[in-house]
Design an enzyme around this catalytic site. Structure first.
Site, PDB file in Angstrom:
ATOM      1  CB  CYS A  65      10.563 110.229 -12.366  1.00  0.00           C
ATOM      2  SG  CYS A  65      11.079 110.978 -10.799  1.00  0.00           S
ATOM      3  CB  CYS A  69      18.228 110.914 -10.567  1.00  0.00           C
ATOM      4  SG  CYS A  69      17.294 111.605  -9.175  1.00  0.00           S
ATOM      5  CB  CYS A  72      16.928 107.421 -12.613  1.00  0.00           C
ATOM      6  SG  CYS A  72      15.367 106.551 -12.350  1.00  0.00           S
ATOM      7  CB  CYS A 109      11.419  96.756  -1.810  1.00  0.00           C
ATOM      8  SG  CYS A 109      12.597  95.929  -0.703  1.00  0.00           S
ATOM      9  CB  CYS A 142      11.042  98.108   2.554  1.00  0.00           C
ATOM     10  SG  CYS A 142      12.118  99.562   2.404  1.00  0.00           S
ATOM     11  CB  CYS A 202      16.354 100.650   3.792  1.00  0.00           C
ATOM     12  SG  CYS A 202      17.092  99.861   2.348  1.00  0.00           S
ATOM     13  NE  ARG A 272      18.289  94.678   0.720  1.00  0.00           N
ATOM     14  CZ  ARG A 272      17.590  95.663   1.275  1.00  0.00           C
ATOM     15  NH1 ARG A 272      17.268  96.728   0.572  1.00  0.00           N
ATOM     16  NH2 ARG A 272      17.219  95.591   2.534  1.00  0.00           N
TER      17      ARG A 272
END
Length: 400
Positions: A65, A69, A72, A109, A142, A202, A272
């Site tokens: 990626c 972040c 992550c 998801c 999702c 979400c 969740r």
């Protein structure tokens, strides 16, 4: 405890707690944690009964990626030894999803690493959604693909997506300390795009990154403003090879207090328990089911979770039941309105879009009932962080 009685009454009415009340939940002592769980459990059962919704993650594209972040394992510069692969084909993703659905999940998801999808990526995911829904008519899908450009949410909706996930993760004040390659406002914009396209929004948070109680309350109140239908609460998994690898700040009791605070602030939303529950809640996971009405089944994106069979046994042993495919997760008023801020008939009473009574935006004086306990640093349980080596992107059977 007068505080808890007040919060229960407000939760049953969908009335927003004050900031002081939310902070006071986080400041309760470990001796009072069972009282906090019992109180928030009344609100959870009022809106969701004893049902637990199961969700299943399929990592469509792992690693590499360009975003930075800090939490992550897939970030730019990550040295975490995770699986790295490019886009799964639609039939591969559908096969991976089938394992979770066979285990009892009702929502799949679909997640892909990256800043956000290109239009070609949206085509890929649209084909995957169709492949899954052709095989499983009643499944909820999702998508979680990063920051959305104009028109992409609408295209995903047309392809059959039911929801879109994009977490705020932490407070606006501290967001720049966690990520520099995009902004907090970018994330808010994507959640709003999903809402506007008619997708069920979400959006949630990550706890345990060194944030203060005020930061946690800030991000949950911001989520309440955005009014997502589901709020995932992640607990940081401190991966070796990431900047936050040494952040072991959570105890099981702290996690329970955070979940309770989220339930009081978002009483009728699907709360969740997401990544990190096995690492930080450990043997107290069953207590968390009295606060949250939804979990992920099996493994996560880059880490292994509890065995799917153990998840099902935990739910049954705790006196809960798996929500069926034909059952509606959300309370009637929210499901009928399609979620969304301002869509509820009594939105003003719910505090939607306004924190007039909450004193939001100021930490002056704190005003917390009682004094916050001194948190004992949690033991670093690196033995509980296992990199996913099975399921999507491998030749091994998934955990579901």
């Amino acid at each position: 405890m007068d505080l808890l009685n007040t919060l229960v009454d407000k939760g049953l009415r969908r009335e927003l707690p004050t900031r002081d009340e939310a902070l006071a939940v986080l400041a309760t002592s470990d001796d009072d944690v069972l009282d906090v769980v019992a109180a928030a459990g009344k609100v959870r059962r009022h809106w969701f009964g004893r049902r637990v919704k199961l969700n299943y993650l399929v990592n469509l594209k792992s690693g590499l990626c360009p975003e930075d972040c800090s939490y992550c394992s897939q970030r730019l510069g990550s040295k975490a030894d995770i699986l790295k692969y490019t886009w799964l084909k639609p039939d591969q993703a559908s096969q991976a999803a089938a394992a979770g659905l066979a285990g009892g999940a009702k929502r799949v998801c679909l997640v892909a690493s990256g800043r956000g999808p290109t239009d070609r990526d949206v085509d890929r995911v649209s084909d995957t959604i169709k492949a899954i829904k052709d095989q499983h008519e009643n499944v909820e899908v999702c998508a979680c693909l990063g920051l959305l450009s104009d028109g992409q949410a609408e295209r995903l909706r047309e392809a059959g997506a039911d929801a879109y996930n994009h977490n705020l993760n932490t407070s606006e004040a501290t967001y720049g300390d966690i990520t520099t390659t995009h902004t907090y406002a970018d994330r808010v914009d994507t959640v709003q795009k999903a809402h506007a396209a008619g997708l069920s929004a979400c959006s949630g948070l990550i706890a345990g990154m060194g944030e203060s109680d005020e930061d946690l309350v800030d991000v949950v109140y911001a989520l309440r403003d955005l009014d997502p239908d589901s709020v995932p609460v992640n607990f940081l998994i401190p991966f070796e090879g990431t900047p936050l690898a040494q952040e072991w700040n959570l105890t099981p009791q702290r996690c329970l207090r955070i979940l309770a605070m989220v339930r009081f602030v978002c009483p009728d939303a699907e709360v969740r328990i997401a990544g990190g529950r096995e690492v930080h809640l450990r043997t107290m996971q069953p207590l968390a089911l009295h606060l949250a009405n939804s979990i992920f089944l099996g493994d996560y994106l880059t880490s292994e979770g509890q065995a799917g069979k153990a998840d099902l046994e935990m739910i049954a042993d705790a006196g809960f039941e798996v929500e069926g495919a034909g059952e509606v997760t959300l309370p009637e008023h929210r499901a009928a309105a399609g979620g969304g801020c301002g869509a509820h008939a009594d939105a003003d009473a719910a505090g939607c879009g306004s924190h007039a009574e909450s004193g939001c935006g100021s930490h002056a004086g704190g005003g917390v009932c009682g004094s916050a306990p001194v948190e004992v640093p949690a033991e670093a349980r690196t033995d509980l962080v296992a990199v996913r080596r099975r399921g999507a992107g491998t030749d091994l059977a998934p955990n579901a």
